[in-house]
Motif scaffolding. Structure first.
Motif, PDB file in Angstrom:
ATOM      1  N   SER A 271       0.830  -1.190   0.000  1.00 20.66           N
ATOM      2  CA  SER A 271       0.000   0.000   0.000  1.00 20.66           C
ATOM      3  C   SER A 271       0.870   1.248   0.000  1.00 20.66           C
ATOM      4  O   SER A 271       1.868   1.321   0.714  1.00 20.66           O
ATOM      5  N   TYR A 272       0.488   2.242  -0.825  1.00 19.33           N
ATOM      6  CA  TYR A 272       1.230   3.494  -0.875  1.00 19.33           C
ATOM      7  C   TYR A 272       0.856   4.351   0.319  1.00 19.33           C
ATOM      8  O   TYR A 272      -0.311   4.556   0.623  1.00 19.33           O
TER       9      TYR A 272
ATOM     10  N   SER B 253       1.170   8.087   1.950  1.00 21.26           N
ATOM     11  CA  SER B 253       1.540   9.461   1.621  1.00 21.26           C
ATOM     12  C   SER B 253       2.303  10.091   2.776  1.00 21.26           C
ATOM     13  O   SER B 253       1.996   9.873   3.943  1.00 21.26           O
TER      14      SER B 253
ATOM     15  N   THR C 299       2.835  13.317  -5.460  1.00 17.80           N
ATOM     16  CA  THR C 299       2.417  12.516  -4.303  1.00 17.80           C
ATOM     17  C   THR C 299       0.915  12.268  -4.354  1.00 17.80           C
ATOM     18  O   THR C 299       0.432  11.147  -4.147  1.00 17.80           O
TER      19      THR C 299
ATOM     20  N   TRP D  50      -1.192   8.709  -4.960  1.00 23.00           N
ATOM     21  CA  TRP D  50      -2.200   8.259  -3.992  1.00 23.00           C
ATOM     22  C   TRP D  50      -3.540   8.013  -4.689  1.00 23.00           C
ATOM     23  O   TRP D  50      -4.203   7.001  -4.447  1.00 23.00           O
TER      24      TRP D  50
ATOM     25  N   GLU E  44      -3.570   4.827  -6.841  1.00 23.87           N
ATOM     26  CA  GLU E  44      -3.670   3.587  -6.065  1.00 23.87           C
ATOM     27  C   GLU E  44      -5.025   3.465  -5.399  1.00 23.87           C
ATOM     28  O   GLU E  44      -5.649   2.399  -5.436  1.00 23.87           O
ATOM     29  N   TYR E  45      -5.494   4.532  -4.792  1.00 24.67           N
ATOM     30  CA  TYR E  45      -6.772   4.475  -4.079  1.00 24.67           C
ATOM     31  C   TYR E  45      -7.916   4.114  -5.021  1.00 24.67           C
ATOM     32  O   TYR E  45      -8.813   3.340  -4.661  1.00 24.67           O
TER      33      TYR E  45
ATOM     34  N   GLU F 117      -7.523  12.896   4.306  1.00 26.32           N
ATOM     35  CA  GLU F 117      -6.175  12.336   4.180  1.00 26.32           C
ATOM     36  C   GLU F 117      -5.091  13.407   4.186  1.00 26.32           C
ATOM     37  O   GLU F 117      -4.034  13.233   4.801  1.00 26.32           O
TER      38      GLU F 117
END
Length: 263
Positions: free
Chosen positions: A2-3, A5, A17, A21, A24-25, A249
């Motif tokens: 998992s990435y 941040s 960045t 995110w 991937e999300y 986030e």
């Protein structure tokens, strides 16, 4: 893996960045999609303010620029697979974004299908659907949601409920064998082609965006009620939920740019 941040300052995020995110999300690589999902136009390297909208129209892009946004996230982008000359209105959209140093990020099918912030997930949540399961075939997967209402409603009462949720006057095709709604399929945007799938799953009603003439008779011949609540209005949910997730986030300020089409 998992990435994770790492933002040096809350409310200020490096563009790259944020893009990693988002990619991937939203799992953007998992879907066959004519849309070029991801960062379609590269702008400023730091994002402090986000705007979200359904469409990447010239009016929307200009609105984002005028509001001081560094990043505009839309559901419908500017590039759909085939090469498109930078001329006419398309040139003006791109030029306006570039002149404002505005990043444009697009999520089409990934945002329809997302289990948390997706259009269909948010509609299902708002309607309190229970015992949910995947619905709405797309390529080699499903992007919609089917489930049960907590209690049976008349078709008219349910359509009124949807109208309050979306703000759009619904078009109702009462093709179902019963004038009530209990088992429902939700497929935002252009989902009229899933009437047969709804019937095969034993659903009494399909909630989607816009009608198509070629599927008009399907509702009545397959015995499924269909509620058309507007392509635009069924797809405002995902971008707003995604923006709220970015605020949680990264602490980014955001606003929703409302430019309805009536369709």
């Amino acid at each position: 893996m998992s990435y994770v941040s790492l933002t040096p300052t809350r409310g200020e995020v490096p563009r790259d960045t944020l893009v990693r995110w988002l990619n991937e999300y939203l799992n953007v690589g998992a879907f066959k999609d004519p849309s070029l999902n991801g960062l379609q136009i590269e702008g400023t390297g730091t994002v402090r303010r986000v705007a979200v909208a359904v469409d990447s129209s010239l009016k929307t892009i200009q609105h984002a620029a005028d509001s001081g946004a560094d990043l505009l996230i839309t559901h419908h982008g500017l590039f759909w697979g085939d090469p498109l000359a930078l001329s006419g209105p398309h040139r003006e959209r791109v030029r306006t974004a570039l002149m404002a140093d505005l990043n444009l990020y697009v999520s089409h099918i990934p945002l329809d299908a997302h289990p948390v912030v997706g259009n269909n997930a948010m509609i299902a949540q708002a309607l309190t659907l229970q015992n949910t399961e995947p619905f709405g075939e797309w390529a080699d997967g499903k992007i919609g949601i089917a489930g049960e209402l907590p209690f049976e409603q008349s078709l008219q009462d349910f359509a009124d409920r949807v109208q309050k949720l979306t703000g759009e006057i619904c078009l109702v095709h009462g093709g179902g064998r019963s004038p009530t709604v209990r088992r429902l399929g939700v497929l935002s945007g252009s989902g009229a082609g899933s009437i047969a799938e709804a019937a095969a799953m034993g659903l009494d009603t399909l909630l989607t965006g816009e009608p198509e003439h070629k599927h008009f008779h399907d509702a009545f011949e397959y015995g499924v009620n269909v509620i058309y609540a507007g392509h635009y209005e069924t797809e405002v949910f995902g971008v707003r939920a995604l923006a709220a997730r970015l605020e949680d986030e990264f602490g980014l300020a955001w606003q929703f740019l409302h430019h309805p089409t009536g369709l």
